[in-house]
Scaffold this active site. Structure first.
Site, PDB file in Angstrom:
ATOM      1  N   GLU A  45       1.191  -0.999   0.255  1.00 24.77           N
ATOM      2  CA  GLU A  45       0.344   0.157  -0.190  1.00 24.77           C
ATOM      3  C   GLU A  45       0.312   1.182   0.019  1.00 24.77           C
ATOM      4  OE1 GLU A  45      -3.140  -0.142  -0.467  1.00 24.77           O
ATOM      5  OE2 GLU A  45      -3.265  -2.474   0.124  1.00 24.77           O
TER       6      GLU A  45
ATOM      7  N   CYS B 286      -3.606   8.387   3.448  1.00 24.48           N
ATOM      8  CA  CYS B 286      -3.589   7.901   2.329  1.00 24.48           C
ATOM      9  C   CYS B 286      -4.036   8.282   1.253  1.00 24.48           C
ATOM     10  CB  CYS B 286      -2.726   6.648   1.904  1.00 24.48           C
ATOM     11  SG  CYS B 286      -3.809   5.567   2.836  1.00 24.48           S
TER      12      CYS B 286
HETATM   13  P1  NAP Z   1       8.291   5.232   5.212  1.00 24.72           P
HETATM   14  O1  NAP Z   1       9.281   6.034   5.269  1.00 24.72           O
HETATM   15  O2  NAP Z   1       8.327   4.470   4.337  1.00 24.72           O
HETATM   16  O3  NAP Z   1       7.512   3.814   6.251  1.00 24.72           O
HETATM   17  C1  NAP Z   1       6.744   2.636   6.205  1.00 24.72           C
HETATM   18  C2  NAP Z   1       7.549   1.925   7.450  1.00 24.72           C
HETATM   19  O4  NAP Z   1       8.771   1.455   6.569  1.00 24.72           O
HETATM   20  C3  NAP Z   1       7.869   2.036   8.502  1.00 24.72           C
HETATM   21  O5  NAP Z   1       8.093   1.389   9.237  1.00 24.72           O
HETATM   22  C4  NAP Z   1       9.594   2.305   8.292  1.00 24.72           C
HETATM   23  O6  NAP Z   1      10.150   1.705   9.821  1.00 24.72           O
HETATM   24  C5  NAP Z   1      10.096   1.074   7.461  1.00 24.72           C
HETATM   25  N1  NAP Z   1      10.779   0.641   6.813  1.00 24.72           N
HETATM   26  C6  NAP Z   1      11.761   1.874   6.271  1.00 24.72           C
HETATM   27  N2  NAP Z   1      13.053   1.055   5.718  1.00 24.72           N
HETATM   28  C7  NAP Z   1      12.627   0.271   5.756  1.00 24.72           C
HETATM   29  C8  NAP Z   1      12.904  -1.110   4.871  1.00 24.72           C
HETATM   30  N3  NAP Z   1      14.609  -0.644   4.214  1.00 24.72           N
HETATM   31  N4  NAP Z   1      13.371  -2.147   5.230  1.00 24.72           N
HETATM   32  C9  NAP Z   1      11.714  -2.506   6.050  1.00 24.72           C
HETATM   33  N5  NAP Z   1      11.007  -1.824   5.978  1.00 24.72           N
HETATM   34  C10 NAP Z   1      11.017  -0.180   6.208  1.00 24.72           C
HETATM   35  O7  NAP Z   1       6.685   5.816   4.876  1.00 24.72           O
HETATM   36  P2  NAP Z   1       6.613   6.203   6.319  1.00 24.72           P
HETATM   37  O8  NAP Z   1       7.511   8.046   5.901  1.00 24.72           O
HETATM   38  O9  NAP Z   1       6.569   5.752   7.218  1.00 24.72           O
HETATM   39  O10 NAP Z   1       4.786   6.809   5.405  1.00 24.72           O
HETATM   40  C11 NAP Z   1       4.157   7.823   4.409  1.00 24.72           C
HETATM   41  C12 NAP Z   1       3.624   7.001   3.045  1.00 24.72           C
HETATM   42  O11 NAP Z   1       3.087   6.078   3.085  1.00 24.72           O
HETATM   43  C13 NAP Z   1       3.439   8.162   2.346  1.00 24.72           C
HETATM   44  O12 NAP Z   1       3.352   8.753   0.933  1.00 24.72           O
HETATM   45  C14 NAP Z   1       1.591   7.940   2.525  1.00 24.72           C
HETATM   46  O13 NAP Z   1       0.883   7.804   0.997  1.00 24.72           O
HETATM   47  C15 NAP Z   1       1.534   5.959   2.086  1.00 24.72           C
HETATM   48  N6  NAP Z   1       0.812   5.398   3.448  1.00 24.72           N
HETATM   49  C16 NAP Z   1      -0.231   5.112   2.316  1.00 24.72           C
HETATM   50  C17 NAP Z   1      -0.815   3.815   3.071  1.00 24.72           C
HETATM   51  C18 NAP Z   1      -2.174   3.121   1.842  1.00 24.72           C
HETATM   52  O14 NAP Z   1      -2.643   2.794   3.165  1.00 24.72           O
HETATM   53  N7  NAP Z   1      -1.806   3.674   0.627  1.00 24.72           N
HETATM   54  C19 NAP Z   1      -1.785   4.652   3.630  1.00 24.72           C
HETATM   55  C20 NAP Z   1      -0.756   5.327   4.793  1.00 24.72           C
HETATM   56  C21 NAP Z   1       0.608   5.806   4.133  1.00 24.72           C
HETATM   57  P3  NAP Z   1      10.603   3.503   9.752  1.00 24.72           P
HETATM   58  O15 NAP Z   1       9.291   4.388  10.158  1.00 24.72           O
HETATM   59  O16 NAP Z   1      12.016   3.540  11.053  1.00 24.72           O
HETATM   60  O17 NAP Z   1      11.431   4.160   9.158  1.00 24.72           O
END
Ligand code: NAP
Length: 522
Positions: A261, A300
């Protein structure tokens, strides 16, 4: 030093061995707690979940697991006040916005508790009717193909984004646990406290088998390396991290099933039948303002692009301006405040950068930075008022269709005719949701069908449902969540459909009598 939060892994509470990463109050700036996953024995923890948690869950029927979800609901309801307090401190949200996350999560669990009850006292699901493969007319027997779904014998690793520490956990965990699959959740670090506290409460209440629910707070390092053939990973977050997950050997070599997602440039579309005096216009304006305000646009599903007939671009801009200007933005502790904070300084800076980027190709119709903030120190608080941009030349504007600014920012876009609007909407290259506003049911229905290929959900608001619809941005467990293309290509929820990801579909080729017996026992 603030409290170091525990992880729950291997059926027990376990502390990281490092100093921890601090979590902050984004409004007041003070450190709240710390999280750390250094030195955890991940391999043993994942094995424990697979063997102990998985076996215990699979020994139960759907009805028993549904009752277990009901017991989780009770635990969470008993601790709701603590969750609201954590959300206000760590996410900077006003009460109504905390409810979207906290009560949204509890509602989703409750929905699956009820739905699971209807699946009965069985341990597998039938998929469709049997198809005949061979027949012996003399003996009156047939050889048939019957597809079944059985729970996967692995763990579900749930990697979540920072914006929904409660709902993001339960919208994945409810279908997983109901399916009989143990869950290990890794929350987004900046708001991990609420997820950790909910898991702690549920684990300590003893309503789940040991190993059925684990939480790892802090670094994601090494998590994907643990995944084996029958495990699944469900990821919510940015497109960049999604790329890393998709290209990990667990997925590329061990065929671990993955659901993504990711981000999305969602649309709201006012159809050409609606003029500025119509109910549809009012519905659109209300919904746009709501989506910019709720959780400060950190959803999102939030509306990023607003499509209106070009004749009413100016009047739409004025109507949205008037409502945005009336929002009290500031400290969520203040009674008058209706819009709180972004979750962190990093998020605040990222939104500012994204906004500046969008502005290189757009005009500013409402500048949130001119609003006075309530009861905050602007030098400390990550509070940001909404900004409405306008893209008068949407064909030449490459950014508005591609850049998701994850905050209170949306862009108004004029279109010439239906074909033009459809083409512009499709430039988002796949979104979670679009909403359509029209007083003409036939036109609205056709518009929904025309853009469905690019969306996981199309939310159609005609005047008859204007007061009862569930909202553009609200994800209901009855309806699919996910979207094609840049939205990640994933599918979650959608009632019973949400269970498929956690099951293995197999074709049984058997005698008709065996197929009938399989059916009778469901
Ligand atoms: P993110 O930086 O991609 O992080 C998401 C998750 O992945 C966090 O738990 C993060 O941990 C973890 N992560 C980071 N690097 C990783 C790796 N190499 N391997 C495994 N896991 C890793 O996203 P975010 O900034 O938290 O969220 C914002 C984004 O999420 C926005 O673009 C939004 O559109 C999207 N989103 C989408 C939905 C949907 O349902 N489609 C819902 C909500 C949000 P850390 O926090 O420890 O870095």
């Amino acid at each position: 030093m603030t409290e170091l939060l525990s992880n729950y892994l291997g059926g027990t509470c376990v502390m990281g061995s490092g100093a921890g990463t601090p979590l902050f109050d984004p409004v007041l700036g003070n450190e709240l707690v710390r999280v750390d996953a250094t030195g955890l024995d991940l391999a043993a923890g994942f094995d424990f979940a697979r063997s102990q948690g998985g076996q215990a869950l699979r020994a139960m029927t759907y009805r028993e697991r549904a009752a277990m979800l009901g017991a989780i609901v009770k635990v969470l309801q008993a601790n709701r006040d603590a969750y609201y307090d954590i959300a206000m401190q760590n996410s900077g949200t006003v009460k109504n916005d905390s409810a979207v996350d906290i009560d949204g999560g509890i509602y989703t669990l409750g929905y699956y508790a009820k739905m699971g009850e209807s699946l009965g006292d069985q341990k597998y699901l039938l998929d469709d009717e049997p198809a005949t493969l061979g027949r012996d007319k003399e003996k009156g027997v047939a050889f048939v193909s019957q597809h079944i779904l059985t729970p996967t014998h692995g763990v579900a690793l749930l990697i979540n984004a920072f914006n929904f520490p409660s709902w993001g956990l339960w919208e994945k965990a409810a279908p997983a646990l109901l399916s009989g699959v143990p869950v290990i959740v890794k929350p987004g670090t900046s708001t991990a406290w609420l997820t950790q506290r909910m898991v702690r409460d549920v684990v300590e209440a003893g309503v789940l088998p040991a190993g059925a629910l684990s939480v790892i707070c802090g670094s994601s390092a090494g998590l994907m390396d643990q995944l084996k053939a029958f495990d699944v990973v469900s990821f919510t977050g940015s497109a960049d991290t999604a790329k890393i997950i998709r290209s990990h050997p667990a997925v590329t070599e061990r065929s671990v099933r993955v659901n993504i997602e990711a981000d999305s440039v969602n649309s709201a579309w006012l159809l050409p039948d609606a003029d500025a005096s119509s109910d549809s216009f009012k519905s659109l304006v209300r919904e746009v303002v709501n989506e910019m305000r709720v959780k400060s646009g950190q959803k999102c599903t939030a509306i990023r692009r607003i499509f209106v007939p070009e004749a009413i671009y100016n009047v739409a801009s004025e109507a949205i301006f008037a409502k945005l200007a009336a929002i009290a933005v500031g400290n969520p502790r203040s009674e008058s405040v209706k819009m709180g904070s972004l979750v962190s300084r990093a998020q605040f800076n990222t939104v500012l950068l994204g906004l500046a980027h969008l502005k290189t190709q757009a005009e500013t119709l409402f500048d949130g930075s001119t609003l006075a903030l309530v009861d905050v120190d602007p030098a400390v608080a990550c509070v940001m008022a909404p900004t409405l941009l306008g893209a008068r030349d949407p064909d030449g504007n490459s950014l508005v269709h591609n850049v998701e600014v994850f905050g209170p920012v949306a862009t108004l876009i004029p279109y010439k005719d239906l074909a033009h609007a459809k083409a512009l909407i499709a430039r988002g290259e796949g979104s979670l949701v679009a909403s359509v506003y029209s007083g003409n049911s036939e036109m609205a229905s056709q518009a929904a069908l025309d853009i469905a290929f690019a969306h996981g959900r199309v939310h159609v608001i005609t005047p008859d449902v204007a007061q009862i619809h569930t909202g553009h941005g609200n994800v209901m467990p009855q309806t699919l969540h996910g979207g094609p293309g840049r939205a990640g290509g994933g599918e979650e929820l959608g009632g019973k459909r949400g269970l498929a990801f956690y099951h293995r579909r197999s074709g049984l080729q058997v005698s008709q009598s065996i197929a009938q017996a399989l059916k009778v026992s469901t």
